[in-house]
Design a protein around this motif. Sequence first.
Motif, mmCIF file in Angstrom:
data_model
loop_
_atom_site.group_PDB
_atom_site.id
_atom_site.type_symbol
_atom_site.label_atom_id
_atom_site.label_comp_id
_atom_site.label_asym_id
_atom_site.label_seq_id
_atom_site.Cartn_x
_atom_site.Cartn_y
_atom_site.Cartn_z
ATOM 1 N N GLU A 60 0.852 -1.198 0.000
ATOM 2 C CA GLU A 60 0.000 0.000 0.000
ATOM 3 C C GLU A 60 0.880 1.237 0.000
ATOM 4 O OE1 GLU A 60 -2.631 -0.312 3.361
ATOM 5 O OE2 GLU A 60 -1.036 0.031 4.798
ATOM 6 N N LEU A 61 0.309 2.330 -0.500
ATOM 7 C CA LEU A 61 1.022 3.596 -0.621
ATOM 8 C C LEU A 61 0.066 4.739 -0.358
ATOM 9 C CD1 LEU A 61 2.782 2.843 -4.010
ATOM 10 C CD2 LEU A 61 3.987 3.212 -1.866
ATOM 11 N N SER A 62 0.614 5.878 0.018
ATOM 12 C CA SER A 62 -0.218 7.078 0.113
ATOM 13 C C SER A 62 -0.431 7.620 -1.297
ATOM 14 C CB SER A 62 0.471 8.138 0.973
ATOM 15 O OG SER A 62 1.592 8.678 0.288
ATOM 16 N N THR A 63 -1.419 8.463 -1.439
ATOM 17 C CA THR A 63 -1.679 9.101 -2.732
ATOM 18 C C THR A 63 -0.454 9.887 -3.177
ATOM 19 O OG1 THR A 63 -4.028 9.246 -2.234
ATOM 20 C CG2 THR A 63 -3.211 10.699 -3.959
ATOM 21 N N SER A 64 0.187 10.582 -2.250
ATOM 22 C CA SER A 64 1.378 11.373 -2.589
ATOM 23 C C SER A 64 2.515 10.489 -3.084
ATOM 24 C CB SER A 64 1.854 12.179 -1.374
ATOM 25 O OG SER A 64 0.895 13.135 -1.028
ATOM 26 N N GLU A 65 2.750 9.358 -2.405
ATOM 27 C CA GLU A 65 3.811 8.444 -2.846
ATOM 28 C C GLU A 65 3.499 7.884 -4.230
ATOM 29 O OE1 GLU A 65 5.382 6.399 1.278
ATOM 30 O OE2 GLU A 65 3.374 5.857 0.539
ATOM 31 N N LEU A 66 2.261 7.507 -4.434
ATOM 32 C CA LEU A 66 1.847 6.952 -5.717
ATOM 33 C C LEU A 66 1.990 7.995 -6.830
ATOM 34 C CD1 LEU A 66 0.827 4.330 -6.907
ATOM 35 C CD2 LEU A 66 -1.478 4.996 -6.276
ATOM 36 N N ALA A 67 1.640 9.234 -6.535
ATOM 37 C CA ALA A 67 1.785 10.315 -7.515
ATOM 38 C C ALA A 67 3.263 10.542 -7.854
ATOM 39 C CB ALA A 67 1.160 11.600 -6.983
ATOM 40 N N ARG A 68 4.117 10.545 -6.839
ATOM 41 C CA ARG A 68 5.545 10.756 -7.043
ATOM 42 C C ARG A 68 6.140 9.636 -7.909
ATOM 43 N NH1 ARG A 68 6.025 12.736 -2.391
ATOM 44 N NH2 ARG A 68 6.287 10.796 -1.228
ATOM 45 N N ILE A 69 5.808 8.398 -7.586
ATOM 46 C CA ILE A 69 6.308 7.253 -8.356
ATOM 47 C C ILE A 69 5.821 7.314 -9.798
ATOM 48 C CG2 ILE A 69 6.103 4.739 -8.610
ATOM 49 C CD1 ILE A 69 6.006 4.661 -5.476
ATOM 50 N N SER A 70 4.573 7.703 -9.988
ATOM 51 C CA SER A 70 3.964 7.762 -11.328
ATOM 52 C C SER A 70 4.281 9.047 -12.072
ATOM 53 C CB SER A 70 2.441 7.600 -11.208
ATOM 54 O OG SER A 70 2.132 6.380 -10.581
ATOM 55 N N GLN A 71 4.919 9.991 -11.390
ATOM 56 C CA GLN A 71 5.303 11.278 -11.958
ATOM 57 C C GLN A 71 4.118 12.074 -12.484
ATOM 58 O OE1 GLN A 71 8.556 10.615 -14.689
ATOM 59 N NE2 GLN A 71 9.946 10.106 -13.022
ATOM 60 N N VAL A 72 3.081 12.145 -11.639
ATOM 61 C CA VAL A 72 1.918 12.991 -11.915
ATOM 62 C C VAL A 72 1.632 13.802 -10.652
ATOM 63 C CG1 VAL A 72 0.912 11.396 -13.598
ATOM 64 C CG2 VAL A 72 0.224 11.246 -11.208
ATOM 65 N N THR A 73 0.763 14.786 -10.766
ATOM 66 C CA THR A 73 0.414 15.574 -9.588
ATOM 67 C C THR A 73 -0.466 14.754 -8.649
ATOM 68 O OG1 THR A 73 -1.614 16.485 -10.545
ATOM 69 C CG2 THR A 73 0.443 17.713 -10.956
ATOM 70 N N ARG A 74 -0.505 15.183 -7.403
ATOM 71 C CA ARG A 74 -1.354 14.521 -6.414
ATOM 72 C C ARG A 74 -2.819 14.587 -6.838
ATOM 73 N NH1 ARG A 74 -3.141 14.460 -1.397
ATOM 74 N NH2 ARG A 74 -3.455 16.656 -1.076
ATOM 75 N N GLN A 75 -3.215 15.721 -7.405
ATOM 76 C CA GLN A 75 -4.596 15.904 -7.832
ATOM 77 C C GLN A 75 -4.948 14.932 -8.967
ATOM 78 O OE1 GLN A 75 -2.327 18.331 -7.466
ATOM 79 N NE2 GLN A 75 -3.125 19.539 -5.765
ATOM 80 N N THR A 76 -4.037 14.787 -9.917
ATOM 81 C CA THR A 76 -4.263 13.853 -11.017
ATOM 82 C C THR A 76 -4.367 12.428 -10.493
ATOM 83 O OG1 THR A 76 -3.138 15.273 -12.612
ATOM 84 C CG2 THR A 76 -3.263 12.930 -13.163
ATOM 85 N N MET A 77 -3.466 12.080 -9.560
ATOM 86 C CA MET A 77 -3.493 10.734 -8.991
ATOM 87 C C MET A 77 -4.779 10.508 -8.211
ATOM 88 S SD MET A 77 -2.282 7.773 -8.789
ATOM 89 C CE MET A 77 -0.752 8.036 -9.663
ATOM 90 N N HIS A 78 -5.221 11.514 -7.479
ATOM 91 C CA HIS A 78 -6.458 11.383 -6.707
ATOM 92 C C HIS A 78 -7.632 11.041 -7.630
ATOM 93 C CE1 HIS A 78 -9.345 11.982 -3.499
ATOM 94 N NE2 HIS A 78 -10.009 12.809 -4.280
#
Length: 163
Positions: A60-78
């Motif tokens: 499991e990951l936080s939204t922020s970690e997932l966004a960073r790994i995927s190289q997108v903004t937190r809002q886009t990942m959300h």
Amino acid sequence: MMSEKLTTASAELPGPDANLGYLFRLANQRFRALLDAALEDLEMSAQEYGILSVFETRPELSTSELARISQVTRQTMHTSILGLEAAGLLERRAVNPRVVLVRPTERGRICLDLATRRVRAAERAALGGLSDRDERTVRAWLANLAAMAPRRADATGRRQDRS
């Protein structure tokens, strides 16, 4: 129309001496279309697979970690997480008011396993004709390119390493 001609399979394809950036973009578009077609009946896009695939190595990951790994903004990942949650592939768990962890559901893990087999088949098709050695060379070159630090041009237009 010119753009339509460039995006159709019947268009005259550029040769190996074409602009490298154009070749990357075209190859990425074609590969992504291959992935989207392979995943279509799973009702999953290549982008959604990319997000789910991060969980192959992490529970499991936080939204922020997932966004960073995927190289997108937190809002886009959300937004992506909400769609994957609505499809029953991801679930969220609040750790505290500021941190929400995301993980695949059981259905998400099953879909990820099936999708990964299809993605590997698409990769084999894309690499068709390459020897094992050539494939390793391509993969190593792409990994090195992905790891390169961005550089800026100086006033003369020459590239400078960031310090």
